[in-house]
Design a protein around this motif. Structure first.
Motif, PDB file in Angstrom:
ATOM      1  N   GLN A   1     -17.886  34.177  49.284  1.00 39.49           N
ATOM      2  CA  GLN A   1     -17.575  34.781  50.571  1.00 39.49           C
ATOM      3  C   GLN A   1     -17.697  33.783  51.720  1.00 39.49           C
ATOM      4  O   GLN A   1     -18.531  32.889  51.697  1.00 39.49           O
TER       5      GLN A   1
ATOM      6  N   ASN B   1     -18.115  33.974  55.859  1.00 35.15           N
ATOM      7  CA  ASN B   1     -18.381  34.799  57.029  1.00 35.15           C
ATOM      8  C   ASN B   1     -18.043  34.009  58.288  1.00 35.15           C
ATOM      9  O   ASN B   1     -18.478  32.866  58.439  1.00 35.15           O
TER      10      ASN B   1
ATOM     11  N   GLN C   1     -23.730  29.208  49.588  1.00 38.49           N
ATOM     12  CA  GLN C   1     -23.932  30.085  50.743  1.00 38.49           C
ATOM     13  C   GLN C   1     -25.057  29.569  51.638  1.00 38.49           C
ATOM     14  O   GLN C   1     -25.136  29.934  52.808  1.00 38.49           O
TER      15      GLN C   1
ATOM     16  N   THR D   1      -9.782  33.802  53.518  1.00 44.58           N
ATOM     17  CA  THR D   1     -10.504  34.667  52.576  1.00 44.58           C
ATOM     18  C   THR D   1      -9.535  35.490  51.721  1.00 44.58           C
ATOM     19  O   THR D   1      -9.960  36.360  50.983  1.00 44.58           O
TER      20      THR D   1
ATOM     21  N   LEU E   1     -10.157  35.828  47.941  1.00 46.03           N
ATOM     22  CA  LEU E   1     -11.452  36.361  47.510  1.00 46.03           C
ATOM     23  C   LEU E   1     -11.368  37.860  47.227  1.00 46.03           C
ATOM     24  O   LEU E   1     -12.305  38.436  46.681  1.00 46.03           O
ATOM     25  N   ARG E   2     -10.260  38.458  47.598  1.00 46.22           N
ATOM     26  CA  ARG E   2     -10.111  39.902  47.426  1.00 46.22           C
ATOM     27  C   ARG E   2      -9.390  40.247  46.134  1.00 46.22           C
ATOM     28  O   ARG E   2      -8.591  39.481  45.643  1.00 46.22           O
TER      29      ARG E   2
ATOM     30  N   LYS F   1     -21.734  38.310  47.580  1.00 51.19           N
ATOM     31  CA  LYS F   1     -20.495  38.118  46.830  1.00 51.19           C
ATOM     32  C   LYS F   1     -20.213  36.625  46.781  1.00 51.19           C
ATOM     33  O   LYS F   1     -19.989  35.993  47.815  1.00 51.19           O
TER      34      LYS F   1
END
Length: 332
Positions: free
Chosen positions: A297, A299, A118, A328, A331-332, A294
């Motif tokens: 993730q 963004n 990140q 993404t 990622l869910r 998270k």
């Protein structure tokens, strides 16, 4: 034998045969469903704590529980992850966000499926005794630079964000991977990665100050998981299983660093536990910035900043719809 009786026997035998065939096929399907799917993940560099979450996912059984038999392939100059994923030698890879964006800008059918780092590990560092603590302190000092690399782009962006004239800095080519020029005070500031060079200096007894680009407006991604667009389209559940198990491995590695280093040492070829422990300690911060982060993730704003930096300095020559360079959905 009476014809009616004969037909009854024929029909009965046919039903039994059909049942046996159906039962056998069901067992075969169940067997193959249980058989782990073999996939390869191509690392971007040699085995080290930079990839501790992947090792943990394998050794702690997270991949197996997801129905995967994962082979972890060492990376390096002779094993580029993007080329090997595109070529089909590996289903998945770990690559730099910058390299991925450049590849996509060139029309390569590949995409980021999770962001592991990140924060970018690029850092500039100076001996604590020098008193250099911020980019403003670079003025009039000898700063090591590696033009044409990610460390240089972040350096230039950092200076411009702060309105610092590059001409007021004495730039010295950092043409060695060693930190000797800094330790011998041939330069005042040196480029490197938080997970590596500054830790090496500290192990040698030198206290250092870190100048982190993200603290001066250059907050971009680094390591990402990648897959071919075709794999994403045709093997949706396979990609989901790999991503989710990998992220679970990273969650575990960040929370259990001592054991994660034990696991990493099973893969490392030419390093010490102390070095790997230092690396994982820094890596954990890059992977999970806070308890609210998270892992994995992506963004849009931050991804766009990564792209904009490359576009600004001509690394990417054409405008690109960056929403098409990552997803993404897994990622869910």
């Amino acid at each position: 034998m009476h014809k009616k009786t004969l037909w009854v026997l024929i029909i009965g035998c046919s039903a039994i045969l059909a049942f046996i065939i159906s039962f056998t096929l069901q067992r075969q399907r169940a067997h193959y469903a249980r058989e782990p799917k073999k996939v390869t993940v191509q690392l971007k560099w040699k085995h080290q704590a930079q990839f501790a979450g992947i090792y943990a996912a394998k050794e702690k059984g997270f991949y197996k529980a997801a129905g995967l038999d994962v082979h972890i392939e060492r990376g390096g100059p002779d094993r580029p992850p993007i080329a090997n994923v595109l070529g089909g030698q590996a289903e998945f890879g770990v690559a730099g966000a910058d390299d991925l964006l450049v590849a996509v800008s060139e029309g390569k059918p590949i995409k980021a499926i999770a962001a592991i780092y990140q924060e970018n590990p690029v850092v500039y560092f100076a001996l604590k005794s020098s008193g250099i603590e911020t980019p403003q302190d670079f003025i009039g000092k000898r700063v090591g630079v590696r033009k044409g690399t990610g460390t240089y782009y972040t350096y230039i962006a950092m200076l411009r964000n702060l309105g610092i004239d590059q001409k007021n800095i004495i730039e010295v080519p950092a043409d060695t991977s060693e930190i000797t020029p800094l330790l011998e005070k041939a330069v005042d500031v040196w480029p490197g990665f938080r997970t590596n060079e500054p830790k090496a200096a500290e192990r040698m007894g030198y206290a250092v100050n870190l100048i982190k680009p993200e603290e001066f407006g250059v907050d971009i991604y680094a390591d990402v998981l990648i897959a071919r667009q075709r794999t994403i389209d045709e093997k949706h559940e396979l990609v989901r299983a790999f991503v989710q198990a990998t992220l679970k491995g990273w969650e575990w590695a960040v929370a259990n660093q001592e054991e994660a280093v034990d696991i990493t040492m099973q893969y490392v070829e030419d390093s010490t536990r102390e070095i790997q422990q230092d690396m994982l300690e820094e890596t954990a911060v890059l992977v999970k910035r806070s308890s609210a982060t998270k892992i994995g993730q992506i963004n849009f704003s931050k991804w766009n900043r990564t792209y904009a930096l490359l576009r600004q300095y001509g690394v990417i020559s054409k405008d690109k719809d960056i929403s098409a360079t990552y997803t993404t959905e897994f990622l869910r």
